[in-house]
Design a protein around this motif. Structure first.
Motif, PDB file in Angstrom:
ATOM      1  N   LEU A   9      43.880  -4.517 -11.815  1.00  0.00           N
ATOM      2  CA  LEU A   9      44.614  -3.391 -11.256  1.00  0.00           C
ATOM      3  C   LEU A   9      44.435  -2.164 -12.127  1.00  0.00           C
ATOM      4  CD1 LEU A   9      46.728  -6.100 -10.716  1.00  0.00           C
ATOM      5  CD2 LEU A   9      47.708  -4.293  -9.309  1.00  0.00           C
ATOM      6  N   GLU A  56      47.768  -2.618  -1.630  1.00  0.00           N
ATOM      7  CA  GLU A  56      46.355  -2.308  -1.425  1.00  0.00           C
ATOM      8  C   GLU A  56      45.943  -1.091  -2.256  1.00  0.00           C
ATOM      9  OE1 GLU A  56      44.302  -3.977   0.422  1.00  0.00           O
ATOM     10  OE2 GLU A  56      45.578  -5.234   1.711  1.00  0.00           O
ATOM     11  N   LYS A  57      44.644  -0.975  -2.484  1.00  0.00           N
ATOM     12  CA  LYS A  57      44.096   0.221  -3.126  1.00  0.00           C
ATOM     13  C   LYS A  57      44.487   1.458  -2.320  1.00  0.00           C
ATOM     14  CE  LYS A  57      39.660   2.350  -4.358  1.00  0.00           C
ATOM     15  NZ  LYS A  57      38.184   2.172  -4.409  1.00  0.00           N
ATOM     16  N   VAL A 145      48.199   3.113  -6.561  1.00  0.00           N
ATOM     17  CA  VAL A 145      47.276   2.053  -6.940  1.00  0.00           C
ATOM     18  C   VAL A 145      45.846   2.564  -6.752  1.00  0.00           C
ATOM     19  CG1 VAL A 145      46.485  -0.290  -6.452  1.00  0.00           C
ATOM     20  CG2 VAL A 145      48.925   0.270  -6.273  1.00  0.00           C
ATOM     21  N   GLU A 147      43.065   0.885  -7.923  1.00  0.00           N
ATOM     22  CA  GLU A 147      42.173  -0.261  -7.725  1.00  0.00           C
ATOM     23  C   GLU A 147      43.019  -1.526  -7.735  1.00  0.00           C
ATOM     24  OE1 GLU A 147      38.651  -1.783  -6.734  1.00  0.00           O
ATOM     25  OE2 GLU A 147      38.671   0.271  -7.495  1.00  0.00           O
ATOM     26  N   ASN A 148      42.711  -2.441  -6.827  1.00  0.00           N
ATOM     27  CA  ASN A 148      43.359  -3.745  -6.811  1.00  0.00           C
ATOM     28  C   ASN A 148      42.391  -4.731  -6.177  1.00  0.00           C
ATOM     29  OD1 ASN A 148      44.937  -5.997  -6.683  1.00  0.00           O
ATOM     30  ND2 ASN A 148      46.676  -5.027  -5.663  1.00  0.00           N
ATOM     31  N   ARG A 149      41.776  -5.536  -7.015  1.00  0.00           N
ATOM     32  CA  ARG A 149      40.758  -6.479  -6.539  1.00  0.00           C
ATOM     33  C   ARG A 149      40.811  -7.719  -7.426  1.00  0.00           C
ATOM     34  NH1 ARG A 149      37.253  -6.276 -10.630  1.00  0.00           N
ATOM     35  NH2 ARG A 149      36.819  -4.273 -11.670  1.00  0.00           N
TER      36      ARG A 149
END
Length: 215
Positions: A9, A56-57, A145, A147-149
Motif C-alpha cells: 500500500l 481500491e487504488k 490510496v 496504490e493497493n496491490r
C-alpha cells in the motif's frame, strides 16, 4: 477486493488530533513522498491496516482511530529521570545527541531497543519521556490510496531481510535502497527510523529502569 494478507500500500494522507475542540495538523505526506508499507507484518497499526486494505487504488478515505486503537493512554511513570552518566561517551556527556526534544534510541536490561524524547537535561539527571508522542490521542486520518496491490515475492523477501537486520539501516524502512515498504513516514508506523513512530517501547515492555543509551 480480495483481502490478501500481504498487500503493498502507498498512502497519501493528513493526520490530525483534537486540540481544545479544534483539529490540529500533526503530519502530512504527499503523492511525492507517500507512506508505503506491506500489510500483515505489523509495520502499521492494526486498526490503520484494517481501514485501508479493503480500499481500491484512488479511493479517498477519512477515519478516526481511538487512543485504544492507536497508542493507548499516556503513562506518567514513563516520564523518567535518568542518571546523567548513562549518556556519557568516552567519559564525556554526549552533548551532540542529548539535548531538549531530541529523540534517542535506548535499550533495557533485556536488550530490547526503543525510543524516548529528551524533556530536560539537568546537572545530574536527564528527564526522558518514554511514551509515544501521540499517546492518549484520537488520530484523525484523511487522504487517498495511491496504490493497493498484492505484494510481490521479491518485496516480501526484501522486507523480511530488513525486519531481521539483514540490511543496513532501520528495519522495514528502506535500508536497502528499496521502496518495498515503510518509508519511515507516518505516526501510525510502529517502528519508525526517526524514533517517534514506535508502538511499544518501554510502554509496551513495562520498563523497569534498566535503560541504556545507544546510538
Amino acid at each position: 477486493m480480495e483481502n490478501s494478507k500481504n498487500r503493498f500500500l502507498s498512502i497519501s494522507y493528513s493526520l490530525y488530533i483534537d486540540e481544545d475542540g479544534e483539529k490540529r495538523l500533526v503530519e502530512k505526506t504527499s503523492a511525492g513522498q507517500p507512506f508505503q508499507f506491506i500489510s500483515g507484518f505489523g509495520i502499521a497499526l492494526d486498526a490503520f491496516e484494517k481501514q485501508l486494505t479493503p480500499l481500491e487504488k484512488g479511493a479517498a478515505f477519512e477515519f478516526a482511530l481511538t487512543k485504544e486503537q492507536a497508542y493507548g493512554d499516556y503513562h506518567d511513570e514513563l516520564l523518567q529521570s535518568l542518571n546523567r552518566e548513562m549518556f556519557f561517551v568516552n567519559g564525556h556527556f554526549d552533548h551532540e545527541h542529548i539535548y531538549q526534544d531530541a529523540v534517542i534510541q535506548m535499550q533495557n536490561e533485556e536488550g530490547s531497543r526503543f525510543f524516548g524524547r529528551v524533556v530536560e537535561v539537568g546537572e545530574t539527571k536527564v528527564k526522558v519521556d518514554l511514551n509515544h508522542p501521540l499517546a492518549g490521542e484520537t488520530l484523525l486520518f484523511k487522504g487517498e490510496v495511491l496504490e493497493n496491490r498484492e505484494a510481490t515475492d521479491d518485496e516480501i523477501t526484501l522486507l523480511m531481510k530488513q525486519l531481521t537486520g539483514g540490511c543496513e539501516g532501520c528495519g522495514g524502512c528502506g535500508g536497502c535502497d528499496s521502496d518495498c515498504g515503510g518509508d519511515c513516514q507516518g505516526e501510525h508506523h510502529k517502528g519508525g527510523c526517526n524514533g517517534e513512530h514506535h508502538k511499544g517501547g518501554c510502554n509496551g515492555e513495562h520498563h523497569k529502569g534498566g535503560c541504556g543509551h545507544c546510538h
